[in-house]
Design a protein around this motif. Structure first.
Motif, short mmCIF file in Angstrom:
data_model
loop_
_atom_site.label_atom_id
_atom_site.label_comp_id
_atom_site.label_asym_id
_atom_site.label_seq_id
_atom_site.Cartn_x
_atom_site.Cartn_y
_atom_site.Cartn_z
N UNK A 86 -35.49 -20.53 11.71
CA UNK A 86 -35.36 -19.48 10.70
C UNK A 86 -34.32 -19.77 9.63
N UNK A 87 -33.71 -20.96 9.69
CA UNK A 87 -32.79 -21.32 8.62
C UNK A 87 -33.57 -21.54 7.33
N UNK A 88 -32.87 -21.40 6.21
CA UNK A 88 -33.54 -21.52 4.92
C UNK A 88 -33.31 -22.88 4.28
N UNK A 89 -32.22 -23.53 4.64
CA UNK A 89 -31.93 -24.81 4.03
C UNK A 89 -30.97 -25.56 4.93
N UNK A 90 -30.78 -26.84 4.61
CA UNK A 90 -30.04 -27.71 5.50
C UNK A 90 -29.25 -28.69 4.65
N UNK B 104 -42.80 -20.12 5.02
CA UNK B 104 -42.39 -18.94 5.79
C UNK B 104 -41.46 -18.04 4.97
N UNK B 105 -40.55 -18.65 4.24
CA UNK B 105 -39.65 -17.85 3.40
C UNK B 105 -40.41 -17.05 2.36
N UNK C 95 -41.27 -29.79 8.56
CA UNK C 95 -40.45 -28.62 8.88
C UNK C 95 -40.03 -27.91 7.60
N UNK C 96 -39.68 -28.69 6.59
CA UNK C 96 -39.24 -28.06 5.34
C UNK C 96 -40.40 -27.35 4.65
N UNK D 128 -36.39 -26.46 -2.33
CA UNK D 128 -35.82 -27.38 -1.37
C UNK D 128 -35.91 -28.79 -1.95
N UNK E 15 -40.86 -24.18 6.51
CA UNK E 15 -39.79 -23.23 6.18
C UNK E 15 -40.01 -22.62 4.80
N UNK F 63 -34.56 -25.41 10.86
CA UNK F 63 -35.47 -24.81 9.88
C UNK F 63 -36.53 -23.97 10.57
#
Lengths: 228, 228
Positions: free
Chosen positions: B96-100, A119-120, A112-113, A99, A116, B93
DNA sequence: CGGGACGTTGACGGTCCCTTGACGCCGTCG
DNA sequence: CGACGGCGTCAAGGGACCGTCAACGTCCCG
């Protein structure tokens, strides 16, 4: 439940301090490095759950740091950079970063990133049960405890790291190289002697008959395998 | 090698078209949906390798789309949004999203993020075992183990390397040269004697009748072939 | 300051494996 | 029919690898 070790890599001590305080407030355990060499060393020894990496380092390119970590680890890497535009993003992501956050950034977005990213990565490791049974052995991966016939067995940090790697890959062969890199870091790829010492110690502590192990099995020339 | 199906979800037909063209140029297979219901349907039926999701949809919240997909799939989701700031990022995020990625975005950055998202997801799926059955033989390529009629067969590293090369090309003839180069390296292209020794050893360990092999077949003058 | 736990090295014997060469079999071709 | 080349088999030696033990330095804690 969630991983909570973050390695902060930035050459600006003030920013590192500010970030560390903020992250600790939000429950993270924070490690810091101020140049690429330190970063690689910390990543290998400390095993963070996520790396927060500033691309502008004094001693080496941020991309080389990414490559250096990606060479042996899948730990998520979140890149932090002052440059708003340019190909930095593309290069960093292609180099293996997970990211990208540009300065200035909002703290809650960064958090948040990070969440994420961790979590991934989690499903890969956490797919297995927290407690593994193998004969008279009980290995609790979450609590980092081992019991043999009900009695707790004391393991040193390195012993545990070796055992954990084997147990997380139980039933499948773990190549020597992978074991060395995951436990000691990428610089120790040739130290096969370490493995001999630590498998022997683990067998002495865990096996009923260390000379005829039933759990920690050698695959000559290739690696080791943990049998349940 | 890399996944190449991307599901584009956006309510603006013009943007969908523009994205589709660009993505196709870069080798992606593109599916499109213009509302949340379509998106969920497509995700379930078409199994994309990555979802590119605009949060502003007419029929339902983008977060609900994320939740709807996450309920049954770990396919990476890259969120696309016009809003520069706000808590959208954090919410997406955490949902459950992986990226933005925020509009306006650079095409090469978007491509890099898609590649990164797919690459991250790859290990999870690729972890499935490649187990090959051949008569009474069971060859687990991931775990590096061979069983014959249920009993494990011990192979030396070189024996395994030869067998693995043959099995990965099962049904196809493997030229001697390829076998030698993949197992011993390019400098051993003339050491055909090695092959005779190791095919013999493998037959002794794996075949019911080593004199009349049913799996490791010689193609005189050319190479060997593994038959299931 | 002392002691223990731990990581790191080195040495040594035993075992397994890779390599190499010799030999026999078999099909093909002269 | 005999020579030849490709292939399978076997055995031996030398080297690589492994298990084991012990010693040393370091760090931390009492």
């Amino acid at each position: 439940m969630t991983g909570n070790r973050v390695l902060v890599v930035d050459d600006e001590p003030g920013l590192v301090t500010a970030l560390s305080i903020n992250l600790r407030v939000h429950g993270w355990e924070v490690g810091a490095a101020t140049d690429g060499a330190q970063a690689l060393d910390m990543a290998a020894r400390w095993h963070p759950d996520v790396v927060l990496l500033d691309l502008g380092l004094p001693d080496m390119s941020g991309l080389d740091v990414i490559a250096g970590i990606r060479g042996w680890s899948h730990v998520p890497i979140v890149v932090l950079s002052a440059r708003q535009h340019g190909e930095d993003k593309v290069d960093a992501l292609d180099a293996g970063a997970d990211d990208y956050v540009t300065k200035p950034f909002a703290m809650d977005e960064l958090l948040a990133r990070l969440r994420a990213a961790v979590r991934r990565a989690a499903p890969v490791d956490a797919a297995d049960d927290a407690v593994v049974e193998a004969g008279d052995l009980t290995i609790d991966l979450a609590r980092r405890r081992v019991h043999r016939s009900g009695a707790e067995v004391r393991l040193s940090p390195t012993e545990w790291a070796v055992l954990e790697t084997l147990v997380r890959n139980r039933g499948r062969m773990v190549p020597r190289l992978q074991l060395l890199q995951e436990v000691w870091g990428p610089a120790y790829s040739n130290e096969t002697g370490y493995l001999r010492v630590y498998t022997a110690q683990l067998r002495r502590k865990l096996e009923a008959d260390a000379a005829h192990p039933r759990h920690i099995i050698t695959q000559p020339g290739m690696g080791y395998i943990f049998e349940t």
